[in-house]
Enzyme design. Structure first.
Site, mmCIF file in Angstrom:
data_model
loop_
_atom_site.group_PDB
_atom_site.id
_atom_site.type_symbol
_atom_site.label_atom_id
_atom_site.label_comp_id
_atom_site.label_asym_id
_atom_site.label_seq_id
_atom_site.Cartn_x
_atom_site.Cartn_y
_atom_site.Cartn_z
ATOM 1 C CG ASP A 275 -5.128 3.283 17.023
ATOM 2 O OD1 ASP A 275 -4.790 3.824 15.943
ATOM 3 O OD2 ASP A 275 -4.968 2.076 17.242
ATOM 4 C CD GLU B 7 -1.139 0.994 12.672
ATOM 5 O OE1 GLU B 7 -0.362 0.343 11.951
ATOM 6 O OE2 GLU B 7 -0.846 1.293 13.844
#
Ligand code: BES
Ligand code: MN
Ligand code: MN
Length: 452
Positions: A87, A151
């Site tokens: 991400d 994250e």
């Protein structure tokens, strides 16, 4: 030429093209509209790993799954866990990008795109290193991959998953590819990361917005109240005004601070070129490194509410919200700091205002143990590729899962490939093409050394 060097020379262009495919996927975890892109990125990573004969599982979420994979069994060899995230952060402000964030472009030896260094380029270097040493399905170590998709928004899915299935991260070494060299040509192992406590402070002072002429002078303004409150949370000299906040802070030992003082560092150049400011602020009686790595911070990220559109509107806003976070250092706890912040915010607010704090994400700070054998091996791998070994630093950034990985026992190697000027989270993020290609050699060599 070593095998790894010739592998990179022969496959470099192809690998960069593959990386571009991943970089084109706008897997922005914090924005709900990009949920299907996050899923797409997870599947892209999973396909790469399946092509390397890994057994792959997508776990914990349909939209932001954790990609966990297990390489071919190699009896008698150690288990190496590789961590990274697919991400990325939002790309705004868009008009400051020289080329669009999801159209990867090479200029002057750098590959520009959102996620180039944080963290798709680094994740991909690990995958390609594994490909390089896998030679027809026979890798040197028992490989595990843990590549998450949250994250940048606090790793909630991964935390829950590891509570349920801690065996997923059992390993002899955990290699985290999500950090930076100290400087070009100077690889680093980060010994510590800061934690974080992120949330929103909302102030309401009125039932509804009011005409600022008809009621100005008597009606409490939510923005004014919020701004006064925020200003009280930190002195102009940089001391955070939250009772008890500094009590748990354990100052880095003198030996560690002395080692930092020996790192090559020019404060003026750092200020001008890397920070891009006319002054460095904060608790200036401490060194820059101690302020970045050994002390907590409080930042205001944005203030919302009232009228911010084009033109002019004469309004007294009823509500205002600030996004804020504190960075935390050993031995602070995110949970404790959240409570301290809420208590302080309530105390500082005037009685006529309703104030609330809404928690978004948190992570504990971490210090890793650097005594174990794999640290010598990664140092050797860097020596062979870069011609010099590692320095020990810390980072002011956070990687939420690292405290959990460290707690579960495997030595955690924060051995990333980024450079300090990579502009992560900002416009024109990049990774050096050589950082990426050399990184493949370093990680590949590390896997070989672990097997010996
Ligand atoms: N990779 C970074 C953190 C980092 C960068 C550590 C460079 C060491 C060196 C990570 O992706 C990151 O940005 N983390 C967030 C965590 C947060 C959103 C929970 C951060 O630090 O803001
Ligand atoms: Mn990252
Ligand atoms: Mn990041």
């Amino acid at each position: 030429m070593s095998d790894l060097k010739s592998f990179v020379a022969a496959n470099g262009d192809r690998m960069l093209q593959e990386l571009n495919d991943l970089l084109r996927i706008p897997s922005i975890s914090t924005l709900p509209v990009n949920a299907s892109d996050c899923r797409h990125a997870a599947e892209w990573v999973a396909d790469q790993l399946r092509n390397l004969d890994c057994e792959v599982e997508l776990l914990g979420s349909d939209t932001h799954p954790v990609v966990w994979a297990k390489g071919p069994e190699v009896p008698g060899k150690p288990v190496v866990l590789a961590y990274g995230h697919y991400d990325v952060q939002p790309p705004d402000p868009l008009d400051e990008w020289e080329t669009p964030p999801f159209e990867p472009t090479v200029r002057d030896g750098n590959l520009y795109a959102r996620g180039a260094t944080d963290d798709k380029g680094q994740v991909f270097a690990i995958i390609k290193a594994f490909e390089a040493v896998s030679k027809g399905g026979k890798p040197p170590v028992n490989m595990r991959f843990l590549i998450e998709g949250q994250e940048e928004m606090g790793s909630g899915v991964l935390f829950d998953l590891l509570d349920e299935r801690p065996e997923l991260v059992e390993a002899d070494a955990a290699l985290v590819a999500d950090t930076q060299y100290y400087a070009p040509g100077i690889p680093a192992i980060e010994v510590g990361l800061r934690g974080i406590c992120y949330g929103e402070i909302t102030v309401r002072t009125l039932k509804g917005d009011l005409h600022s002429g008809l009621y100005g002078g008597v009606a409490p303004n939510a923005h004014e109240t919020l701004v006064h409150l925020l200003a009280k949370l930190k002195t102009e000299k940089g001391k955070i005004n939250i009772p008890g906040l500094y009590e748990a802070v354990k100052r880095p030992a003198k030996a560690e601070r002395d080692a930092w003082a020996k790192l090559p560092f020019k404060e003026r150049e750092f200020m001008r070129d890397e920070v891009g400011a006319k002054a460095l602020t904060g608790l200036t009686r401490y060194s820059v490194f101690e302020r970045l790595w050994g002390l907590p911070t409080l930042e205001i990220h944005g203030i919302m509410g009232g009228f911010t559109g084009e033109g002019a509107k004469t309004v007294i806003p009823a509500e205002a919200t600030a996004k804020v976070s504190l960075r935390l250092v050993p031995n602070q706890k995110a949970k404790t700091v959240e409570k301290q912040l809420i208590k302080t915010v309530k105390q500082l607010a005037p009685t006529y205002a309703d104030v609330s704090f809404s928690f978004i994400h948190g992570a504990d700070p971490v210090l890793v143990d650097i005594g174990a054998k794999p640290f010598d091996l990664i140092d050797q791998a860097f020596r062979e590729v870069e011609g010099r070994g590692i320095v020990f630093t810390r980072s002011g950034g956070s990687i939420p899962v690292v405290a959990g990985l460290a707690k579960r026992g495997a030595p955690v190697l924060l051995a990333g490939l980024g450079l300090p000027d990579d502009r992560l989270h900002a416009p024109n993020e990049k990774i050096g093409v050589d950082q990426f290609l050399n990184g493949i050699r370093v990680y590949g060599r590390f896997f070989e050394l672990m097997a010996e």
